[in-house]
Design a protein around this motif. Structure first.
Motif, short mmCIF file in Angstrom:
data_model
loop_
_atom_site.label_atom_id
_atom_site.label_comp_id
_atom_site.label_asym_id
_atom_site.label_seq_id
_atom_site.Cartn_x
_atom_site.Cartn_y
_atom_site.Cartn_z
N ARG A 265 0.62 -1.86 -0.37
CA ARG A 265 0.26 0.37 0.43
C ARG A 265 0.89 1.62 -0.14
NH1 ARG A 265 -3.85 -1.13 4.67
NH2 ARG A 265 -1.53 -1.87 5.58
N CYS A 297 -4.67 -8.33 7.99
CA CYS A 297 -4.62 -7.52 9.20
C CYS A 297 -5.91 -8.66 9.48
CB CYS A 297 -5.10 -6.55 8.56
SG CYS A 297 -3.70 -4.91 7.68
N ASP A 300 -5.81 -8.20 13.16
CA ASP A 300 -6.39 -7.14 14.12
C ASP A 300 -7.42 -6.42 14.07
OD1 ASP A 300 -2.66 -6.68 13.67
OD2 ASP A 300 -3.72 -6.98 11.29
N HIS A 304 -6.22 -0.64 15.63
CA HIS A 304 -4.86 -0.99 15.24
C HIS A 304 -4.53 -0.69 14.89
CE1 HIS A 304 -1.31 -2.80 15.95
NE2 HIS A 304 -1.76 -2.92 14.37
N CYS A 305 -5.57 -1.00 13.15
CA CYS A 305 -5.09 -0.95 11.16
C CYS A 305 -5.15 0.59 11.34
CB CYS A 305 -6.18 -1.37 10.77
SG CYS A 305 -5.70 -3.27 11.19
N CYS A 308 -1.72 1.90 12.40
CA CYS A 308 -0.64 1.13 11.99
C CYS A 308 -0.72 2.04 10.24
CB CYS A 308 -1.02 0.10 11.56
SG CYS A 308 0.27 -0.53 10.62
N ILE A 309 -1.83 2.25 9.97
CA ILE A 309 -1.68 2.87 8.58
C ILE A 309 -1.82 4.15 8.80
CG2 ILE A 309 -4.20 2.96 8.13
CD1 ILE A 309 -1.44 1.91 5.57
N LYS A 312 2.36 4.95 8.58
CA LYS A 312 3.31 4.97 7.83
C LYS A 312 2.64 5.73 7.49
CE LYS A 312 2.93 -0.65 8.37
NZ LYS A 312 2.10 -1.75 7.73
FE1 FES Z 1 -3.86 -3.21 9.69
FE2 FES Z 1 -1.48 -2.12 9.68
S1 FES Z 1 -2.06 -3.80 11.03
S2 FES Z 1 -3.38 -1.38 8.74
#
Ligand code: FES
Ligand code: 5AD
Length: 333
Positions: A265, A297, A300, A304-305, A308-309, A312
């Motif tokens: 991504r 994911c 997850d 969390h996601c 996390c994103i 990033k």
């Molecule tokens: Fe789901 Fe990174 S753990 S987006």
């Protein structure tokens, strides 16, 4: 940028020049849609489907799938939580599950609209009256990939479905004033670069607001289990060329890309993409919505996601969009 079919084919094939292509797409993205990345919370609310597409893990004929659909309240609750953690768009996606009647969908849309979010529906082929009712209930956008514009291939991939009907649905959706999202898979069996070039010209021609490109990933419990599948590189090149051709549209960095590469991504966001659709489905449902194997994911949580994103995205110098992230049409393309 206007590209003809030969030029598109050239760019799709040229592996040596792909870094230059990605750079160019990244700069066009920066110029036309800026550095904001729009996040959409994706709710996979039912894996029940009346269709039997050969490529899809939740096809009707896959008897190994444990089927589920969320109740009306579960779905609304999931959307509420997603809105609470900051998502300004909720994407409701499912198989073609007729449990969700027109009335039920309208009630759900009306309830979710109260959370001050844009609503995208991704529930497949419905009637004009249903699309109209969903729009009137408050749905803003509709997402339905054309998958391929090669009609013979389309019909081989699903002998029961009609390419023309899918096209007609897209036109109805557009006419009803939805923002229209579509897209394709790359690396389908027998698909050629010529055919992918036609797909891109088609998406440009119909004037889509958003389009997703994903590599085809063979699912072991489908008739296409032994096919080769698509590569991340070809999917990224296709996406980058699309950015050059349609400089102001919304383009997601797709989950399927990340399923092929842990940085898929982020690579996409640096090659033309400006949208990410993190999964906000909860619990066991995440695993059960398996269109293709290796989906990211699955263990997850939505919180969390989201973080996390978010990290990033910020790590590559981009920002998270604060608004609804609608397609802003540019006047000079
Ligand atoms: Fe789901 Fe990174 S753990 S987006
Ligand atoms: N590999 C990759 N993408 C897939 N989709 C369905 N099955 C697969 C697969 N095996 C995509 C289709 C669909 C979207 C929701 O997921 O393009 O429109």
């Amino acid at each position: 940028m206007n590209l003809d079919k030969q030029q598109i084919i050239q760019l799709l094939q040229d592996k040596e020049q792909q870094d230059a292509l990605f750079k160019k797409a990244d700069s066009v993205r920066h110029q036309y849609v800026g550095d904001e990345v729009h996040l959409r919370g994706l709710i996979e609310f039912s894996n029940i489907c009346r269709n039997n597409c050969l490529y899809c893990g939740i096809r009707r004929g896959n008897s190994k799938v444990v089927r589920y659909h969320m109740t009306e309240n579960e779905l609304i609750d999931t959307a509420r939580k997603a809105a609470n953690i900051g998502f300004k768009t909720i994407v409701m996606q499912s198989g073609e599950d007729m449990y969700y009647t027109q009335d039920k969908m309208c009630r759900i849309i009306e309830a979710i609209k109260k959370f001050d979010v844009a609503i995208t529906l991704s529930i497949g082929e419905r009637t004009y009256d249903e699309y109209k009712a969903f729009r009137e209930a408050g749905a803003d956008r509709y997402l339905m990939r054309i998958e391929t514009t090669d009609k013979d291939l389309y019909h081989k991939l699903d002998p029961e479905m009609s390419w023309q009907h899918r096209y007609d649905c897209l036109m109805m959706i557009k006419q009803l004033g939805y923002e229209l999202g579509s897209g394709i898979m790359v690396g389908l069996p027998e698909q050629t670069v010529e055919s992918i070039a036609d797909d891109l010209l088609f998406l440009q021609e119909i004037g889509i607001d958003m389009a997703g490109i994903g590599p085809f990933i063979p699912h072991p419990q489908t008739p296409l289990a032994n096919e080769a599948g698509g590569t991340l590189d070809l999917a990224l090149r296709t996406m980058a060329v699309m950015r050059l051709m349609m400089p102001d549209i919304n383009i997601p960095a797709t989950t399927a890309m990340e399923s092929l590469h842990p940085k898929g991504r982020i690579m996409a966001l640096q090659a033309g993409a400006n949208v990410v659709m993190p999964n906000v489905t909860e619990g066991e449902y995440r695993k059960l919505y398996e269109l293709y194997p290796g989906k990211i994911c699955v263990n997850d949580t939505p919180v969390h996601c989201r973080s996390c994103i978010g990290m990033k995205i910020e790590a590559i110098g981009r920002t998270i969009g604060k608004g609804y992230g609608a397609h802003k049409k540019s006047t000079n393309n």
